[in-house]
Design an enzyme around this catalytic site. Structure first.
Site, PDB file in Angstrom:
ATOM      1  N   HIS A 261      65.062  38.116  26.917  1.00 37.40           N
ATOM      2  CA  HIS A 261      66.388  38.383  27.255  1.00 37.40           C
ATOM      3  C   HIS A 261      67.277  37.788  27.094  1.00 37.40           C
ATOM      4  O   HIS A 261      68.433  37.927  25.887  1.00 37.40           O
ATOM      5  CB  HIS A 261      65.881  39.983  27.391  1.00 37.40           C
ATOM      6  N   GLU A 262      67.880  37.586  28.006  1.00 35.17           N
ATOM      7  CA  GLU A 262      68.536  36.819  28.137  1.00 35.17           C
ATOM      8  C   GLU A 262      69.367  35.468  27.439  1.00 35.17           C
ATOM      9  O   GLU A 262      70.562  35.041  26.942  1.00 35.17           O
ATOM     10  CB  GLU A 262      69.098  36.187  30.244  1.00 35.17           C
ATOM     11  N   HIS A 265      70.707  36.901  24.409  1.00 33.88           N
ATOM     12  CA  HIS A 265      72.241  36.573  24.440  1.00 33.88           C
ATOM     13  C   HIS A 265      72.900  34.417  24.640  1.00 33.88           C
ATOM     14  O   HIS A 265      74.259  34.189  23.908  1.00 33.88           O
ATOM     15  CB  HIS A 265      72.661  37.170  25.850  1.00 33.88           C
ATOM     16  N   GLU A 291      73.415  42.355  21.894  1.00 35.33           N
ATOM     17  CA  GLU A 291      72.632  42.845  22.323  1.00 35.33           C
ATOM     18  C   GLU A 291      71.170  42.758  21.210  1.00 35.33           C
ATOM     19  O   GLU A 291      70.419  42.616  21.065  1.00 35.33           O
ATOM     20  CB  GLU A 291      72.692  44.298  22.989  1.00 35.33           C
TER      21      GLU A 291
HETATM   22 ZN    ZN Z   1      72.264  42.479  27.059  1.00 38.92          ZN
END
Ligand code: ZN
Length: 494
Positions: A261-262, A265, A291
């Site tokens: 997830h990170e 980003h 996101e």
């Molecule tokens: Zn996030």
């Protein structure tokens, strides 16, 4: 002075402001990963000072003067040029920032910092009454904040605009209504899946080693990226090409989906065009689009079958005792189960949206004065029961589980589900352009996918508005349809 001179002056000033902001980001990263606890008081002062200096430098009337001088110059430029975008974004940010009196900005910051401190205590003691005064203060300041702006159709519009520029409450509500209508039956029909796999205690060193194997395959390299441990994971950039990922090593596999997830980003920030560095254009365009990328890499890529066809044998090799005798299909099903749960950040792909929808509804009640802070727990629990059929055993696992409200963020939550919706719009376009994408992922090859996103989305930073950015990259405006179809085809009848 010549307009060229004014533009140069503006650029220089904005570069210095960006430097201050990035310095703040570095102090924040250090606070959350390296700083010994006793440094907290001094660090809070440093962060406040840096934030204040950056803000003062930006709301300085000299910036307004430069922008006025440049207004007709900007009109004559190619609207897609760096110059035109920089002037437009700086003007937009400046107008927003100068509408709020500096004393109020300072108060909001201070109240947020105190709120977070109260949140830590209240959560440990599971006592909402300890957090209540801080939330009341934040809400009162939010009311003063929205007064500074021309009212949109709804008060909440002003809050939302801080996180998803140009989006209205009505637009979000329409998308969320569709999610409710289409997805609630999926959540309610969910059958329990054997998921003891997801609670296994894996050795910490093995977790980190495997996380790095995955990240490096995805495109993390030691030249530009770091991975460190923290209590509440986040991604931050300390400057151009300096990407800091964080995670929490813990039982189960959340650490793994967390780092992916990170990474999503991080890759957005890493692949912004270098010519936009040290300017307000050199970052992701909105929280929703940001996101969309973390969700793409975490869910659309990281929970897909081709991804695990490549990585599962490696996971088995890394943890032979835990995964050696479990087949890929069983594993895939347990990382893709739908099962309503109490904690937003641990929720599955489908029920996650209901955590967001209930917060979106609660926030509107608050800002429109239909709900008192004291009644938040009751409202929260009633919605949890209505959407997910669960009642939190205490408020630490209920209304106090997130830090957003305590820190003064109201209007932030919807961007998480907007990101989900946008992620599938974009991914479908990528799939259409890369017909052998599945085979590539199955080979552990993510280079073309990343290049697609770089070309379509990442490199533009804030050059276009969020809406323009989405439309240019996905080929369509915000639309819940692709996301709903994706979830239904993945989960219906599972
Ligand atoms: Zn996030």
């Amino acid at each position: 002075m010549s307009t060229d001179g004014s533009f140069e002056q503006l650029t220089l000033r904005l570069a210095e402001i960006t430097d201050l902001q990035k310095t703040g980001a570095l102090l924040f990263w250090d606070q959350r990963t390296k700083m010994p606890p006793a440094g907290a008081e001094a660090r809070a002062e440093q962060l406040a000072t840096i934030g204040r200096l950056a803000h003062q430098k930006f709301i300085d009337p000299e910036v307004g003067r430069l922008l006025d001088e440049l207004s007709s110059y900007g009109d004559g430029l190619d609207p897609e040029s760096f110059e035109a975008s920089l002037i437009r974004v700086a003007r937009h940010d400046y107008e927003k920032a100068t509408r709020v009196p500096p004393e109020l900005t300072g108060e909001i910051r201070r109240a947020g910092a105190l709120g977070l401190r109260a949140w830590h205590k209240a959560r440990t003691e599971k006592d909402f009454s300890r957090l209540r005064p801080a939330l009341e203060r934040n809400l009162e300041l939010k009311h003063r904040y929205v007064e500074c702006f021309e009212r949109g159709a709804e008060t909440y519009d002003t809050l939302l605009d801080d996180y998803e520029e140009g989006m209205t409450t009505a637009e979000v509500r329409a998308v969320f209504d569709e999610l409710k209508r289409e997805l609630l039956p999926l959540v309610q029909a969910a059958e329990p899946v054997e998921d003891s796999l997801l609670r296994l205690e894996l050795p910490r060193e093995g977790q980190e080693r495997f996380a790095r194997v995955v990240l490096e395959r995805l495109g993390f390299d030691a030249e530009s990226w770091r991975l460190d441990e923290t209590a509440h994971p986040f991604m931050s950039t300390a400057g151009y090409a300096d990407i800091r990922l964080t995670t929490r090593w813990e039982p189960g596999l959340n650490w793994l989906f967390g780092v992916i997830h990170e990474f999503g980003h991080g890759v957005y920030e890493r692949d912004v065009d270098p010519s936009l560095a040290r300017s307000p254009l050199g970052t992701g365009v909105s929280l929703g689009l940001h996101e969309s990328q973390s969700r793409t890499w975490e869910n659309l890529v990281g929970r897909s079958r081709p991804f695990w066809r490549y990585f599962y044998p490696k996971l088995q090799e890394a943890f032979p005792g835990e995964f050696g005798s479990i087949d890929e299909e069983t594993f895939w099903r347990s990382i893709n189960r739908v099962e309503p749960s109490l904690i937003r950040v641990d929720a599955d792909e489908v029920s996650y949206n209901f955590h967001i929808i209930l917060r979106f509804e609660l926030e509107q009640e608050l800002i429109d004065n239909r709900l008192a802070v004291a009644d938040m727990p009751e409202f929260f629990n009633a919605k949890m029961e209505e959407y997910l059929g669960l009642t939190p055993p205490d408020h630490a696992l209920g209304v106090m589980q997130d830090m957003h409200w305590a820190g003064g963020s109201l209007g932030y939550f919807p961007t998480y589900s907007l990101g989900n919706v946008m992620s599938v719009q974009l991914f479908e376009r990528a799939r259409a352009d890369l017909p052998d994408l599945e085979e590539q992922i199955e080979r552990g090859d993510f280079a073309e996918l990343r290049a697609w996103y770089r070309e379509r989305l990442y490199r533009h930073g804030r050059k276009f508005t969020p809406k323009e950015t989405l439309e240019r990259a996905a080929g369509s405006p915000l639309d819940a349809g692709p996301y709903v179809r994706y979830l239904k085809s993945k989960y219906a009848g599972q």
